[in-house]
Scaffold this motif. Structure first.
Motif, PDB file in Angstrom:
ATOM      1  N   ASN A   3      46.798  56.741 100.669  1.00 50.57           N
ATOM      2  CA  ASN A   3      46.215  55.405 100.527  1.00 50.57           C
ATOM      3  C   ASN A   3      44.785  55.317 101.020  1.00 50.57           C
ATOM      4  OD1 ASN A   3      46.569  55.503 103.276  1.00 50.57           O
ATOM      5  ND2 ASN A   3      47.796  53.625 103.418  1.00 50.57           N
ATOM      6  N   ARG A   4      44.156  56.474 101.287  1.00 50.12           N
ATOM      7  CA  ARG A   4      42.743  56.494 101.685  1.00 50.12           C
ATOM      8  C   ARG A   4      41.998  57.609 100.957  1.00 50.12           C
ATOM      9  NH1 ARG A   4      41.141  53.886 106.541  1.00 50.12           N
ATOM     10  NH2 ARG A   4      42.853  52.736 107.491  1.00 50.12           N
ATOM     11  N   ILE A   5      40.791  57.281 100.495  1.00 45.47           N
ATOM     12  CA  ILE A   5      39.906  58.289  99.909  1.00 45.47           C
ATOM     13  C   ILE A   5      39.039  58.827 101.038  1.00 45.47           C
ATOM     14  CG2 ILE A   5      38.126  58.770  98.200  1.00 45.47           C
ATOM     15  CD1 ILE A   5      40.794  57.953  96.972  1.00 45.47           C
ATOM     16  N   LYS A   6      39.186  60.111 101.346  1.00 46.52           N
ATOM     17  CA  LYS A   6      38.480  60.697 102.475  1.00 46.52           C
ATOM     18  C   LYS A   6      37.102  61.213 102.060  1.00 46.52           C
ATOM     19  CE  LYS A   6      42.690  61.825 104.985  1.00 46.52           C
ATOM     20  NZ  LYS A   6      42.402  60.810 106.015  1.00 46.52           N
ATOM     21  N   PRO A   7      36.185  61.414 103.029  1.00 46.14           N
ATOM     22  CA  PRO A   7      34.808  61.821 102.711  1.00 46.14           C
ATOM     23  C   PRO A   7      34.699  63.052 101.831  1.00 46.14           C
ATOM     24  CG  PRO A   7      34.944  61.128 104.993  1.00 46.14           C
ATOM     25  CD  PRO A   7      36.347  61.115 104.462  1.00 46.14           C
ATOM     26  N   GLU A   8      35.595  64.024 101.985  1.00 48.07           N
ATOM     27  CA  GLU A   8      35.503  65.227 101.169  1.00 48.07           C
ATOM     28  C   GLU A   8      35.794  64.953  99.694  1.00 48.07           C
ATOM     29  OE1 GLU A   8      39.482  65.522 103.513  1.00 48.07           O
ATOM     30  OE2 GLU A   8      37.419  64.815 103.860  1.00 48.07           O
ATOM     31  N   SER A   9      36.309  63.774  99.387  1.00 48.58           N
ATOM     32  CA  SER A   9      36.615  63.413  97.992  1.00 48.58           C
ATOM     33  C   SER A   9      35.604  62.434  97.399  1.00 48.58           C
ATOM     34  CB  SER A   9      38.018  62.798  97.906  1.00 48.58           C
ATOM     35  OG  SER A   9      38.997  63.722  98.323  1.00 48.58           O
ATOM     36  N   PHE A  10      34.535  62.114  98.146  1.00 47.49           N
ATOM     37  CA  PHE A  10      33.570  61.117  97.657  1.00 47.49           C
ATOM     38  C   PHE A  10      32.904  61.563  96.354  1.00 47.49           C
ATOM     39  CE2 PHE A  10      32.600  59.088 102.085  1.00 47.49           C
ATOM     40  CZ  PHE A  10      33.848  58.490 102.060  1.00 47.49           C
ATOM     41  N   ALA A  11      32.490  62.831  96.278  1.00 44.24           N
ATOM     42  CA  ALA A  11      31.826  63.311  95.059  1.00 44.24           C
ATOM     43  C   ALA A  11      32.755  63.193  93.860  1.00 44.24           C
ATOM     44  CB  ALA A  11      31.360  64.752  95.242  1.00 44.24           C
ATOM     45  N   GLU A  12      33.981  63.629  94.028  1.00 44.66           N
ATOM     46  CA  GLU A  12      34.967  63.546  92.941  1.00 44.66           C
ATOM     47  C   GLU A  12      35.193  62.100  92.523  1.00 44.66           C
ATOM     48  OE1 GLU A  12      39.709  64.608  92.211  1.00 44.66           O
ATOM     49  OE2 GLU A  12      38.693  65.228  94.062  1.00 44.66           O
ATOM     50  N   LEU A  13      35.285  61.217  93.496  1.00 44.79           N
ATOM     51  CA  LEU A  13      35.479  59.787  93.220  1.00 44.79           C
ATOM     52  C   LEU A  13      34.367  59.237  92.335  1.00 44.79           C
ATOM     53  CD1 LEU A  13      37.059  57.068  94.273  1.00 44.79           C
ATOM     54  CD2 LEU A  13      35.042  56.849  95.734  1.00 44.79           C
ATOM     55  N   LEU A  14      33.121  59.547  92.679  1.00 45.04           N
ATOM     56  CA  LEU A  14      31.973  59.003  91.954  1.00 45.04           C
ATOM     57  C   LEU A  14      31.764  59.689  90.610  1.00 45.04           C
ATOM     58  CD1 LEU A  14      29.587  58.753  95.021  1.00 45.04           C
ATOM     59  CD2 LEU A  14      30.645  56.832  93.836  1.00 45.04           C
ATOM     60  N   LEU A  15      31.954  60.998  90.568  1.00 49.80           N
ATOM     61  CA  LEU A  15      31.750  61.735  89.319  1.00 49.80           C
ATOM     62  C   LEU A  15      32.774  61.348  88.256  1.00 49.80           C
ATOM     63  CD1 LEU A  15      30.893  65.265  90.730  1.00 49.80           C
ATOM     64  CD2 LEU A  15      29.355  63.757  89.456  1.00 49.80           C
ATOM     65  N   ALA A  16      33.935  60.890  88.692  1.00 49.12           N
ATOM     66  CA  ALA A  16      34.977  60.473  87.749  1.00 49.12           C
ATOM     67  C   ALA A  16      34.746  59.060  87.220  1.00 49.12           C
ATOM     68  CB  ALA A  16      36.343  60.556  88.428  1.00 49.12           C
ATOM     69  N   ASN A  17      33.630  58.421  87.633  1.00 42.86           N
ATOM     70  CA  ASN A  17      33.358  57.029  87.238  1.00 42.86           C
ATOM     71  C   ASN A  17      34.535  56.131  87.590  1.00 42.86           C
ATOM     72  OD1 ASN A  17      30.791  57.636  86.071  1.00 42.86           O
ATOM     73  ND2 ASN A  17      31.835  58.378  84.246  1.00 42.86           N
ATOM     74  N   THR A  18      35.092  56.338  88.765  1.00 42.86           N
ATOM     75  CA  THR A  18      36.257  55.581  89.214  1.00 42.86           C
ATOM     76  C   THR A  18      35.935  54.094  89.309  1.00 42.86           C
ATOM     77  OG1 THR A  18      36.928  57.504  90.528  1.00 42.86           O
ATOM     78  CG2 THR A  18      37.991  55.388  91.034  1.00 42.86           C
ATOM     79  N   PRO A  19      36.738  53.225  88.717  1.00 42.12           N
ATOM     80  CA  PRO A  19      36.518  51.783  88.886  1.00 42.12           C
ATOM     81  C   PRO A  19      36.699  51.402  90.368  1.00 42.12           C
ATOM     82  CG  PRO A  19      38.073  52.234  87.108  1.00 42.12           C
ATOM     83  CD  PRO A  19      37.898  53.509  87.853  1.00 42.12           C
ATOM     84  N   LEU A  20      35.805  50.583  90.857  1.00 45.83           N
ATOM     85  CA  LEU A  20      35.834  50.194  92.264  1.00 45.83           C
ATOM     86  C   LEU A  20      35.833  48.676  92.394  1.00 45.83           C
ATOM     87  CD1 LEU A  20      33.063  52.645  93.541  1.00 45.83           C
ATOM     88  CD2 LEU A  20      35.530  52.987  93.712  1.00 45.83           C
TER      89      LEU A  20
END
Length: 384
Positions: A3-20
């Motif tokens: 239930n948490r996106i950790k710092p090591e996953s920030f690049a993946e989160l943004l590159l995937a164009n994740t809706p926020l």
């Protein structure tokens, strides 16, 4: 589910164009947000201010209690409904607030109560913003570019558009919503400085992922300021120290390019285009065209000191003549007169002086078509 996106996953989160979903107050969102975010606040500006005052005067417990009182009943239901509808349309949505604290945690809990489980960003906006700044700085210090340069009207923006699907490049003017000159407004609001930096950083992260480490992206030559947006220090230094590809076009062709971009393809050109329109639409287009003429006149006035008073006045007279021609006959050719003077008297001397000071290494110099061929032959790198 994590239930948490950790710092090591920030690049993946943004590159995937994740809706926020950004649950911060609108005033915070306007100052800067993460790419791909929509603002569906848990507290509006007034509620946030009231809770902040309570926190300062009475402490955290009283502030939290007031928050639950303000956001209860129908107010709570309406906000949860907005989040639910957004997530239904974008099932991969991730939630964040400023630091990943109470606002995002409460949002997550309230959604869980209606059967929706979505993760939040650990550290919130502040953590991802720090990551983006760090990546922008890192890329700027470890990479150089191939800088596309050329006098005003050389067609640099069109050049990038032609190559956008062929090579790795950065279109700074597109990111800044501005053409980068006194006349460069695109008629739409520019992003905040923070949003501009965030989008630039994400673009560089994407290039780093998609191309070899020694790849040098193509980027248009820009001054430190692009309208109201300014290039970050390390990035600008890398830009200025990079080798250039120089589009060298004659004055008459550059006048043609500016005439097409700023007159024919603008509201002015649309107002006289031979397309059947109703009278109301014609009047709207005419009004937009006149506002554009006013904007051009104001831009000339803004550079009077650098241009020189007499020359500025002469160009303003030419602009007025072009506007009169537009109103009386629907012709546009008089605009070429003030465009040529502006290029010759203002932009060309400024450009030559800037390039001479930099003493840049020139990789290639030639016509628009010759530079296009050079880039396709020498710069193109196939995506893995």
């Amino acid at each position: 589910m994590n239930n948490r996106i950790k710092p090591e996953s920030f690049a993946e989160l943004l590159l995937a164009n994740t809706p926020l979903i950004d649950v911060r107050a609108p005033i915070e969102f306007q100052q800067g947000s993460l790419p791909g975010a929509v603002n569906l606040p848990i507290l509006n500006d007034q509620e946030r201010a009231l809770i902040g005052t309570t926190y300062k005067q009475q402490g955290q417990e009283a502030a939290v209690k007031l928050g639950y009182e303000l956001i209860s009943g129908a107010v709570k239901e309406s906000r949860v409904q907005l989040w639910a509808e957004s997530i239904q349309a974008n099932p991969q949505t991730v939630i964040y607030c400023f630091r990943g604290g109470k606002r995002s945690q409460i949002t997550q809990q309230w959604l869980r109560e209606i059967g929706i489980e979505r993760p939040i960003i650990e550290g919130g906006y502040k953590a991802v913003r720090g990551f983006l700044i760090s990546e922008l700085e890192r890329y700027s210090q470890t990479h150089s570019f191939r800088v596309l340069t050329g006098a005003t009207g050389s067609g640099k923006t069109r050049f990038l558009q032609e190559l956008k699907n062929e090579i790795g490049l950065v279109d700074l003017e597109k990111l800044a919503h501005h053409r980068g000159s006194a006349f460069g407004s695109m008629g739409v609001p520019q992003p905040s400085q923070i949003d501009f930096e965030n989008q630039l950083s994400l673009k560089l992260i994407r290039l780093d992922r998609d191309f070899p480490k020694d790849f040098k992206p193509l980027i248009e030559d820009e001054s430190r300021l692009i309208g109201a947006c300014h290039l970050p220090g390390a990035f600008f230094e890398s830009l200025r120290s990079s080798s250039v590809i120089w589009i060298d076009e004659p004055l008459d062709k550059r006048v043609d390019n500016i005439f097409k971009d700023y007159i024919v393809d603008s509201a002015i050109g649309l107002a006289v285009a031979s397309i059947p329109r109703c009278a109301e639409e014609v009047e709207i287009l005419k009004s937009e065209a006149l506002r554009l003429f006013d904007r051009y006149k104001n831009a000339v006035k803004a550079i009077t000191r650098k241009l020189g008073g007499l020359r500025a006045q002469e160009i303003l007279v030419d602009l007025l003549a072009a506007e009169t021609q537009f109103l009386e006959s629907g012709e546009l050719f008089a605009n070429r007169i003030w465009i040529e003077k502006l290029i010759s008297w203002y932009y060309d001397p400024m450009y030559s002086g800037s390039l001479e000071k930099r003493q840049s290494h020139v990789l290639f110099k030639g016509s628009y078509e010759a530079c296009l061929g050079f880039c396709r032959d020498e710069v193109t790198v196939s995506r893995p």
